[in-house]
Write a protein that holds these residues in place. Structure first.
Motif, mmCIF file in Angstrom:
data_model
loop_
_atom_site.group_PDB
_atom_site.id
_atom_site.type_symbol
_atom_site.label_atom_id
_atom_site.label_comp_id
_atom_site.label_asym_id
_atom_site.label_seq_id
_atom_site.Cartn_x
_atom_site.Cartn_y
_atom_site.Cartn_z
ATOM 1 N N UNK A 154 0.862 -1.185 0.000
ATOM 2 C CA UNK A 154 0.000 0.000 0.000
ATOM 3 C C UNK A 154 0.899 1.236 0.000
ATOM 4 N N UNK A 155 0.331 2.388 -0.058
ATOM 5 C CA UNK A 155 1.143 3.598 -0.127
ATOM 6 C C UNK A 155 1.862 3.783 1.214
ATOM 7 N N UNK A 156 3.165 3.818 1.162
ATOM 8 C CA UNK A 156 4.027 4.056 2.325
ATOM 9 C C UNK A 156 4.033 2.908 3.324
ATOM 10 N N UNK A 157 3.744 1.701 2.826
ATOM 11 C CA UNK A 157 3.836 0.479 3.655
ATOM 12 C C UNK A 157 3.323 0.679 5.073
ATOM 13 N N UNK A 158 2.093 1.157 5.180
ATOM 14 C CA UNK A 158 1.555 1.430 6.506
ATOM 15 C C UNK A 158 0.726 0.268 7.052
ATOM 16 N N UNK A 159 0.742 0.154 8.361
ATOM 17 C CA UNK A 159 -0.178 -0.742 9.056
ATOM 18 C C UNK A 159 -1.092 0.122 9.926
ATOM 19 N N UNK A 160 -2.371 0.181 9.619
ATOM 20 C CA UNK A 160 -3.274 0.945 10.484
ATOM 21 C C UNK A 160 -3.459 0.199 11.809
ATOM 22 N N UNK A 161 -3.867 0.910 12.850
ATOM 23 C CA UNK A 161 -4.122 0.209 14.122
ATOM 24 C C UNK A 161 -5.364 -0.674 14.015
ATOM 25 N N UNK A 162 -5.413 -1.675 14.868
ATOM 26 C CA UNK A 162 -6.558 -2.598 14.966
ATOM 27 C C UNK A 162 -7.843 -1.793 15.146
ATOM 28 N N UNK A 163 -8.807 -2.015 14.280
ATOM 29 C CA UNK A 163 -10.029 -1.215 14.339
ATOM 30 C C UNK A 163 -11.170 -1.999 13.686
ATOM 31 N N UNK A 164 -11.684 -2.999 14.410
ATOM 32 C CA UNK A 164 -12.681 -3.908 13.815
ATOM 33 C C UNK A 164 -14.074 -3.302 13.852
ATOM 34 N N UNK A 165 -14.371 -2.479 12.858
ATOM 35 C CA UNK A 165 -15.633 -1.729 12.857
ATOM 36 C C UNK A 165 -16.652 -2.301 11.872
ATOM 37 N N UNK A 166 -16.370 -3.461 11.338
ATOM 38 C CA UNK A 166 -17.335 -4.038 10.406
ATOM 39 C C UNK A 166 -17.219 -3.488 8.994
ATOM 40 N N UNK A 220 10.278 -0.256 4.468
ATOM 41 C CA UNK A 220 10.165 1.125 3.987
ATOM 42 C C UNK A 220 11.258 1.420 2.981
ATOM 43 N N UNK A 221 11.254 2.615 2.437
ATOM 44 C CA UNK A 221 12.305 2.962 1.471
ATOM 45 C C UNK A 221 12.452 4.478 1.391
ATOM 46 N N UNK A 222 13.569 4.888 0.856
ATOM 47 C CA UNK A 222 13.839 6.311 0.720
ATOM 48 C C UNK A 222 13.033 6.965 -0.393
ATOM 49 N N UNK A 223 12.887 8.282 -0.293
ATOM 50 C CA UNK A 223 12.217 9.066 -1.337
ATOM 51 C C UNK A 223 10.779 8.597 -1.582
ATOM 52 N N UNK A 224 10.126 8.209 -0.489
ATOM 53 C CA UNK A 224 8.764 7.674 -0.609
ATOM 54 C C UNK A 224 7.771 8.801 -0.874
ATOM 55 N N UNK A 225 7.006 8.658 -1.942
ATOM 56 C CA UNK A 225 6.049 9.699 -2.312
ATOM 57 C C UNK A 225 4.939 9.882 -1.291
ATOM 58 N N UNK A 226 4.561 8.790 -0.650
ATOM 59 C CA UNK A 226 3.510 8.887 0.367
ATOM 60 C C UNK A 226 3.987 9.698 1.564
ATOM 61 N N UNK A 227 5.220 9.422 1.966
ATOM 62 C CA UNK A 227 5.790 10.154 3.100
ATOM 63 C C UNK A 227 5.943 11.635 2.727
ATOM 64 N N UNK A 228 6.359 11.878 1.506
ATOM 65 C CA UNK A 228 6.475 13.265 1.067
ATOM 66 C C UNK A 228 5.107 13.956 1.129
ATOM 67 N N UNK A 229 4.070 13.227 0.676
ATOM 68 C CA UNK A 229 2.714 13.797 0.732
ATOM 69 C C UNK A 229 2.317 14.099 2.182
#
Lengths: 217, 217, 217, 217
Positions: free
Chosen positions: D67-79, D104-113
Motif C-alpha cells: 500500500x502507499x508508504x507500507x503502513x499498518x493501520x491500528x486494529x479497528x474492527x468496525x465491520x 520502507x524505502x527512501x524518497x517515498x512519495x507517500x511520506x512526502x505527501x
C-alpha cells in the motif's frame, strides 16, 4: 499417477508435441472462426475404419457421425432424442455441408450381428438387435439365398445397407430439398480392411466400383 | 470423372500409398482376426476434434462413437432403435472393452445450441433441440448465473455434460456391473481446440485437471 | 547475528552484488528523478503471483498495490482511511499512470474464503469476511450452481471478481474522466499458477482469452 | 492486436519462456499444495522498491501486501472492509507466517505527501490525505524541528513510520499473542533506492543499522 489409459496419454503427447505444433495456427483459427466442414461423413464405430485415417484428413474437414454399421435411420420426428438425425440436422441445416458420405467397410461386426439375428442377443435389452433391425428386409433377402457363402452374404449386406442409408437420407425433407436444388450431394463408399481398397458407389448404375490410387482425379 | 469429393480421393491416395503400405501386415491381421479394441471412445462429430488425431491412435485401438456433443443418453430400453446405446452394448458386451472414454471439447456447437434453446430451432422437427434437451437441468443451472460470460457458461456446460454422461453410462446395468467388478473403467476428458490442451477428469474430486505432455506417465 | 530472516538477507546479498551492480545507474537516476511508472498494477498478496516476476519487470515500471484477492472497492469517500483508494488516487492523480491492470490468479485463497463464507471466520473480527464480502452477489450467483465443482466455481468467481474490480474502478470520478478522455486504459488479466498461463480480458466481449507467448505483439 | 500494454506482454513472454520453464515443477507443486510462505512482507507500492527484486525471492516465499508508504493501520474492527487488516488476518491466522517484515524505502512519495499535508489534496476526496493522516503525530513532531532539512525530515519520517507500523501490528490481539508465544517475529527494514542499501531495525535499540552484503549471516 493417472487412471487414464496410458496408451492414450502417450498418443496425446505425440500429438501435442508434433502435429499440434505444426498446425498450431490452423487450430487457433479453427477455434476462433468455428468449423466450416464441407463434408458430413457417416461411418462405423469400428476401430479399423476411422475415416480420418482412410482419407488422411486434417482438422476441420469432416463432420463425422459414427454409429454401429454406419446406419441412417429413416426420418421419424417423434419428439424423442435421435443421435443420428440430430447430427444430420446440425450438419445440413447449420453447417450447410455440401456432401454427405456414408462409409461402410468389410467385416463389419454390426452387419454380422444382423445376419445372426436369430442368435442370442447381447443383452436382454437387445439394443443392437433393434438397431440392426433397420436392415431386416435386406437381411431376409440375403439369407434366403442359399447359394451365397457367409462372407459373400456379409459383403452383400454391407453394400445393400449403404444403398438403404442413401435412401433413408432422402426421407429427410431438408436433405431431399437441398439435393434437388443442387446444393448437396450424397455419396457412398466401402472400405476393405484387409487390402485397403476403396470402392465407390456409382450413382447411375448403383454398382460399387474399385477406385485405384493410380487413377487420375 | 468421379462425383466423389476430390479432396477425399486425394486423401485416400495418400493413405493407400503410404500409411497402408507401412501397415499392410497389421491391416491384414486386423481383418483376419477381427478387432479387439480395449477402448470405447465417445466423441463429438465436430470436425476439429477427431479422437484418432488427438490420441495419435492406430487402426484397431479404439471403437469410436461420434454424436453431437458426445452425449450418452440414460438407459431406456423401449424397443426403439438407439444409436448410442447400441454402440455401448456392442462395445461392452461383445468386444468387452476395458475402458470407456467420453471426450468433450471446447467451442462445441451442440453445447452452444443447448445454451440457445430458446432460439429458433434448426428445422421444425428440431432433432437437435430434443437431443440437447438431455442437458436441460444443467443448462438452467448455468444460465441463471448472469455474471458469467457466454464463453464461460459454455465451458462450464461442456464439463457438466461430461459428468452427466458418466452418470448416464452407469445407468446401463451391464456397465455398472462390469465397473463394480473392476473389469471396466470410465473416464472423461476435455480437449481445448484453440491451444491443444487435454484436461482429464479426476474421479475423486470431479475436477478437470490439465494434463501436461511433459508429465511422466 | 541478526533476527532478520536469513533467507531474506541472503537474497538481498544476491541482489546487491548482481542486479543492483548491473543497474546502478538506473537506480541512481530513479532516485534522483523520482518514479514515473506508466502502469498501476493491482495484484494479490499471494506469494505465488508476484507481478514483477510474471511480467519480468524492471525497477520503475509498475506502481503496485497488493491486497487479498486483488480487489478494488467501490468509490466511497467517507473520511476514513482506505488503503486501496489512496493508492489509486496517488497513481492516477499524482503519477498520472496511463494503464491500470488488475491481475487475478488461480487458486486464490481470498476467493476460496469468499466461497466458504458460511464457514467459521479466521478471527472474531473477521476482517477477511468483510473484505471478501465485496463479492457477495457474485458468490451467491456462483454457489447456486450445484453442478459446477468447487474448483470450477472458484475459477468462475476469480474472473467475475476481475470484472467487478474494473466496474468499481470506474466509480472513481477521476478514473472515469481520464478513461473517457483517452488518457487512461483499464485492463484485467488472470494468471494460472500451475501452468504459467496468462489470460487477458477482452474488453468488447468480456471474455478472458489465453495469451500465447508465441503470439506476435 | 491487444490493447494490453505491450511491454507487459513482452515481459510475460520472457517469463513464460525462461523462468517459468526453469521452475515448472515448482509452480505445479505450489499450485497443487497451496502456498506456505513463512514471511508476510508489508511494502510500499513504489515502482522502485519491489520486495521480490530487493530480496531476490522465488515464488512461494513471501505473502506481500503493498500500500502507499507500507503502513499498518491500528486494529479497528468496525465491520467495514479493511484491505491491510484483512491481509494481516489471512497471513497470520490462516497461513501462520513466522515473520512479518515492514519494508520502507527512501524518497517515498507517500511520506512526502504526509509532509506536505497543508498543501492542496490530490482530489477533493483526499484519500491520500486520510491515509497518510495515520502518521499525523509523527509529521507534527518532525516538521516543528526547523533545524532538519527537508530530506532529513523525510528520512526521519520514513523510519518513524516503520516503528509506528510495528507498534500498530501489536494492537492486533492475534499478532501480539503469537509474538508473545514466540511463534511470530516482527521486523522492519529500510531500503535506499539510490545506493541500494538495506538498513535493518535493531529491536533492542530501535536504531536502523546498515547491513553490509559482505557481512556473514
Amino acid at each position: 499417477m493417472h487412471h487414464f489409459p496410458p496408451r492414450l496419454l502417450q498418443g496425446y503427447r505425440n500429438f501435442a508435441t508434433t502435429q499440434f505444433q505444426n498446425e498450431r495456427q490452423r487450430y487457433r483459427q479453427l477455434a476462433a472462426e468455428g468449423q466450416k466442414p464441407e463434408i458430413l461423413m457417416i461411418a462405423c464405430c469400428d476401430s479399423r475404419a476411422a475415416p480420418e485415417l482412410i482419407f488422411d484428413s486434417t482438422p476441420g474437414e469432416m463432420f463425422v457421425v459414427r454409429n454401429v454399421a454406419n446406419q441412417v435411420p429413416p426420418f421419424h420426428p417423434d419428439g424423442e432424442y435421435h443421435a443420428t438425425s440430430s447430427a444430420l440436422e446440425y450438419a445440413v441445416q447449420s453447417l450447410k455441408v455440401k456432401h454427405i458420405v456414408v462409409l461402410g467397410h468389410g467385416r463389419c461386426g454390426g452387419i454380422r450381428a444382423a445376419l445372426d439375428m436369430e442368435s442370442k442377443p447381447l443383452s436382454s435389452d437387445d439394443f443392437i438387435g433393434r438397431w440392426m433391425g433397420l436392415l431386416r428386409p435386406a437381411v431376409e433377402a440375403v439369407t434366403t439365398n442359399a447359394l451365397m457363402t457367409r462372407h459373400e452374404r456379409q459383403t452383400a449386406l454391407e453394400r445393400i445397407s449403404l444403398r438403404y442409408s442413401l435412401n433413408n437420407l432422402r426421407t429427410f425433407p431438408w436433405i431431399a430439398r437441398r439435393e434437388a436444388a443442387g446444393k448437396l450431394q450424397l455419396h457412398a463408399a466401402w472400405f476393405d480392411i484387409s487390402f485397403g481398397e476403396l470402392w465407390l458407389l456409382d450413382k447411375d448404375s448403383g454398382e460399387f466400383n474399385l477406385f485405384s490410387p493410380e487413377e487420375s482425379l
